[in-house]
Design a protein around this motif. Structure first.
Motif, PDB file in Angstrom:
ATOM      1  N   VAL A 126       0.959  -1.082   0.036  1.00 47.85           N
ATOM      2  CA  VAL A 126       0.272   0.011  -0.029  1.00 47.85           C
ATOM      3  C   VAL A 126       0.840   1.263   0.017  1.00 47.85           C
ATOM      4  O   VAL A 126       1.815   1.317   1.192  1.00 47.85           O
ATOM      5  N   LEU A 127       0.696   2.004  -0.996  1.00 44.84           N
ATOM      6  CA  LEU A 127       1.549   3.301  -1.101  1.00 44.84           C
ATOM      7  C   LEU A 127       0.756   4.642  -0.961  1.00 44.84           C
ATOM      8  O   LEU A 127      -0.424   4.466  -1.250  1.00 44.84           O
ATOM      9  N   THR A 128       1.344   5.545  -0.267  1.00 49.43           N
ATOM     10  CA  THR A 128       0.594   6.625  -0.169  1.00 49.43           C
ATOM     11  C   THR A 128       1.148   7.834  -0.957  1.00 49.43           C
ATOM     12  O   THR A 128       0.324   8.890  -1.481  1.00 49.43           O
ATOM     13  N   GLY A 129       2.160   7.479  -1.505  1.00 48.01           N
ATOM     14  CA  GLY A 129       3.131   8.736  -2.292  1.00 48.01           C
ATOM     15  C   GLY A 129       4.061   9.455  -1.361  1.00 48.01           C
ATOM     16  O   GLY A 129       4.875  10.415  -1.660  1.00 48.01           O
ATOM     17  N   ASN A 130       3.946   9.247  -0.055  1.00 48.26           N
ATOM     18  CA  ASN A 130       4.851   9.751   0.929  1.00 48.26           C
ATOM     19  C   ASN A 130       5.956   9.046   1.443  1.00 48.26           C
ATOM     20  O   ASN A 130       6.628   9.339   2.381  1.00 48.26           O
TER      21      ASN A 130
ATOM     22  N   PRO B 117      -2.954   5.903  -4.477  1.00 49.51           N
ATOM     23  CA  PRO B 117      -3.881   6.832  -4.657  1.00 49.51           C
ATOM     24  C   PRO B 117      -4.193   7.428  -5.938  1.00 49.51           C
ATOM     25  O   PRO B 117      -3.202   7.647  -6.630  1.00 49.51           O
ATOM     26  N   LYS B 118      -5.402   7.784  -6.305  1.00 49.33           N
ATOM     27  CA  LYS B 118      -5.789   8.698  -7.407  1.00 49.33           C
ATOM     28  C   LYS B 118      -4.426   9.717  -7.538  1.00 49.33           C
ATOM     29  O   LYS B 118      -4.138  10.436  -6.679  1.00 49.33           O
ATOM     30  N   GLY B 119      -4.034   9.725  -8.833  1.00 52.79           N
ATOM     31  CA  GLY B 119      -3.118  10.893  -9.265  1.00 52.79           C
ATOM     32  C   GLY B 119      -1.720  10.508  -8.704  1.00 52.79           C
ATOM     33  O   GLY B 119      -0.779  11.225  -8.859  1.00 52.79           O
ATOM     34  N   TYR B 120      -1.370   9.195  -8.502  1.00 52.90           N
ATOM     35  CA  TYR B 120      -0.314   8.906  -8.002  1.00 52.90           C
ATOM     36  C   TYR B 120       0.984   9.016  -9.280  1.00 52.90           C
ATOM     37  O   TYR B 120       0.663   8.620 -10.457  1.00 52.90           O
ATOM     38  N   ASN B 121       2.317   9.633  -8.875  1.00 54.61           N
ATOM     39  CA  ASN B 121       3.190   9.750  -9.749  1.00 54.61           C
ATOM     40  C   ASN B 121       4.119   8.490  -9.791  1.00 54.61           C
ATOM     41  O   ASN B 121       4.805   8.156  -8.681  1.00 54.61           O
ATOM     42  N   PHE B 122       4.122   7.981 -10.868  1.00 55.72           N
ATOM     43  CA  PHE B 122       5.045   6.527 -10.886  1.00 55.72           C
ATOM     44  C   PHE B 122       6.458   6.814 -11.049  1.00 55.72           C
ATOM     45  O   PHE B 122       7.264   5.892 -10.982  1.00 55.72           O
TER      46      PHE B 122
ATOM     47  N   THR C 292       5.705  -8.425 -14.137  1.00 52.66           N
ATOM     48  CA  THR C 292       4.700  -7.625 -14.085  1.00 52.66           C
ATOM     49  C   THR C 292       4.195  -7.404 -12.548  1.00 52.66           C
ATOM     50  O   THR C 292       4.146  -8.409 -11.616  1.00 52.66           O
ATOM     51  N   VAL C 293       3.882  -6.290 -12.335  1.00 58.59           N
ATOM     52  CA  VAL C 293       3.289  -5.684 -11.045  1.00 58.59           C
ATOM     53  C   VAL C 293       1.884  -5.198 -11.473  1.00 58.59           C
ATOM     54  O   VAL C 293       1.819  -4.256 -12.209  1.00 58.59           O
ATOM     55  N   PHE C 294       0.946  -5.485 -10.847  1.00 56.65           N
ATOM     56  CA  PHE C 294      -0.497  -4.964 -10.791  1.00 56.65           C
ATOM     57  C   PHE C 294      -0.650  -3.844  -9.952  1.00 56.65           C
ATOM     58  O   PHE C 294       0.030  -3.974  -9.066  1.00 56.65           O
ATOM     59  N   TYR C 295      -1.390  -2.926 -10.456  1.00 57.30           N
ATOM     60  CA  TYR C 295      -1.783  -1.816  -9.392  1.00 57.30           C
ATOM     61  C   TYR C 295      -3.296  -1.420  -9.659  1.00 57.30           C
ATOM     62  O   TYR C 295      -4.004  -1.944 -10.438  1.00 57.30           O
ATOM     63  N   GLU C 296      -3.743  -1.045  -8.536  1.00 58.22           N
ATOM     64  CA  GLU C 296      -5.375  -0.617  -8.255  1.00 58.22           C
ATOM     65  C   GLU C 296      -5.322   0.715  -7.579  1.00 58.22           C
ATOM     66  O   GLU C 296      -4.510   0.967  -6.468  1.00 58.22           O
ATOM     67  N   TYR C 297      -5.948   1.752  -8.110  1.00 53.19           N
ATOM     68  CA  TYR C 297      -6.092   2.879  -7.129  1.00 53.19           C
ATOM     69  C   TYR C 297      -7.155   2.755  -6.085  1.00 53.19           C
ATOM     70  O   TYR C 297      -7.999   1.903  -6.073  1.00 53.19           O
ATOM     71  N   TYR C 298      -7.005   3.354  -5.060  1.00 47.70           N
ATOM     72  CA  TYR C 298      -7.811   3.386  -3.985  1.00 47.70           C
ATOM     73  C   TYR C 298      -8.331   5.190  -3.592  1.00 47.70           C
ATOM     74  O   TYR C 298      -7.598   5.825  -4.032  1.00 47.70           O
TER      75      TYR C 298
END
Length: 352
Positions: A194-198, A228-233, A290-296
Motif C-alpha cells: 500500500v503506497l501513499t506517495g509519501n 492513491p488517485k493521481g499517483y506519480n510513478f 509484471t506488477v499489477f496496480y489498483e487505485y484507492y
C-alpha cells in the motif's frame, strides 16, 4: 530426544549454513563434521542450480542466509518459549512441499521435527536436492533424528497428519484426499503493498527487494500495489532501476518478452521500463516481470477490502496502515513465528 537436543541440532545446522550465505562459499573449520559435509553440500547447490534455472547462486545464497540467521539458539528459544512439548505424543506428519523458491518447505520440516514428531516429506521436483542433504547433516549431529526423517516420491501412506501446499486446484484435491486426517492445506496467495506517495527513497528501494527477490515467484513477493488517485510513478520506477540487470537472465527475459507481447496484442494499457511492466488490474496474482496496480479513494475503504480479501493475501507491505503490515523490504526475511497463511504450525502440531 529432549527439546534442547533438537534445538542444539538445528543450531548446528544453522552454523553449517553460515558458510553458504555468499555466492562463493567460505569454509569455516569450526563447523562440526565439515570435512564430511562441506564439499558435498556445494555439489548439491550446483545440482539445484542446474536442475532449476530460477535457483541462481544469488537466490540460493539469500535463502540459506535467511535460515542461517534463524537457526540460532537464541532465535529458536525465542520462538518456542511459550510452548510445552512435554506432552507431545510423536506422530508421523506428512509434508507436501512447493518448489517455487529454494527450501520453501523448510519451515514445515523444522516445525514438525522441533515439535518431537517424525516427518514424511514429498518434495517438489523443482526443489529436490538441498533438503535431503541437510537432513543427513541433522542425523549426523543428532543421531536421535535417525528413523524420524523419510523422503518419498510415491503416494503418501502411513501418516497421522499432513501439511500440504499447492495451487487452488490442488488444494481442493488435498482437502478431499486428506479429509479424514488433521491437516493444514495452503492455497495460492500473493502479497501487496500500500503506497501513499509519501514513502521515503529508502522505503521505495526496499520495495524493489520485495518485488524482485526470487524473480517474484514467492507468495511473499509483492505482486500488486495499491496507490492513491493521481499517483506519480516516477518514484516507483526510479526505485526499481537498481534491478535492471535482471533482464539479462534468460528465464526472466523470456517471461518479460512473452507477457509484453500478450499485453501489446491485447491492447492493454501498461507502463514499462525495459525490465518491469505495471498494469492496472484487480487481480492479485501477476505474471513474472509484471506488477499489477489498483487505485484507492480512501484508506478506510482499502483496509476493508484487504480484510475481505485476507484469504488471498500473504503479506501487506505498508507504513502505518494496518496492524499486521510488514515493513518495506522485509517480505522475504520472515521470522520463525511468521507463519504462512497466518496458520500457527506449532499450535497445530501440538494438538494432533
Amino acid at each position: 530426544m529432549k527439546l534442547h537436543q533438537r534445538i542444539n541440532a538445528f543450531t548446528k545446522l544453522g552454523h553449517f549454513l553460515t558458510q553458504f550465505t555468499t555466492v562463493e562459499p567460505v569454509k569455516n573449520e569450526t563447523v562440526d563434521y565439515n570435512d564430511i559435509f562441506f564439499d558435498g553440500f556445494k555439489h548439491q547447490l550446483k545440482l539445484a542450480k542446474e536442475h532449476n534455472g530460477w535457483f541462481t547462486q544469488k537466490n540460493l545464497a539469500f535463502a540459506l542466509q535467511g535460515w542461517a540467521e534463524s537457526l540460532t539458539e537464541d532465535q529458536l528459544n525465542l520462538w518456542l518459549k511459550d510452548y510445552d512439548f512435554d506432552q507431545v505424543s510423536p506422530q508421523q506428519v506428512a509434508i507436501i512441499m512447493a518448489g517455487n523458491i529454494p527450501l520453501v518447505g523448510f519451515h514445515d520440516f523444522l516445525s514438525v521435527l522441533i515439535s518431537g514428531h517424525a516427518v514424511l516429506v514429498k518434495q517438489s521436483s523443482n526443489d529436490k536436492h538441498i533438503l535431503p542433504y541437510l537432513a543427513k547433516y541433522l542425523e549426523y549431529v543428532e543421531p536421535g533424528f535417525k528413523g524420524k526423517i523419510t523422503f518419498t516420491e510415491s503416494k503418501l501412506t502411513d501418516f497421522d497428519a499432513v501439511i500440504a501446499t499447492g495451487s487452488n486446484n490442488t488444494a481442493r484435491y488435498f482437502e478431499y484426499y486428506f479429509k479424514d486426517k488433521p491437516s493444514i492445506i495452503r492455497k495460492n496467495r500473493n502479497s501487496v503493498a500500500v503506497l501513499t506517495g509519501n514513502e521515503t527513497d529508502e522505503q521505495m528501494l526496499a520495495l524493489s527487494e520485495d518485488i524482485f527477490r526470487y524473480y517474484g515467484l514467492g507468495c511473499r513477493n509483492v505482486s500488486k500495489i495499491f496507490i492513491p488517485k493521481g499517483y506519480n510513478f516516477d518514484a516507483f520506477f526510479n526505485a526499481m532501476y537498481p534491478w535492471n540487470d535482471i533482464i539479462n537472465e534468460h528465464k526472466y527475459a523470456n517471461n518479460y518478452d512473452y507477457n509484453k507481447a500478450v499485453y501489446l496484442m491485447s491492447e492493454f494499457d501498461m507502463l514499462e521500463n525495459g525490465f518491469l511492466m505495471i498494469k492496472e488490474d484487480e487481480s492479485y496474482s501477476s505474471p513474472i516481470a509484471t506488477v499489477f496496480y489498483e487505485y484507492y479513494d480512501a484508506l478506510d475503504a482499502l483496509k476493508e477490502k484487504l480484510n475481505t480479501d485476507a484469504e488471498d493475501i500473504q503479506c501487506v507491505v505498508a507504513d502505518g496502515i494496518i496492524d499486521s503490515e510488514i515493513p518495506f523490504g522485509k517480505t522475504q526475511k520472515p521470522e520463525l513465528w511468521d507463519y504462512a497463511d497466518a496458520m500457527n504450525t506449532i499450535d497445530f502440531l501440538l494438538k494432533i
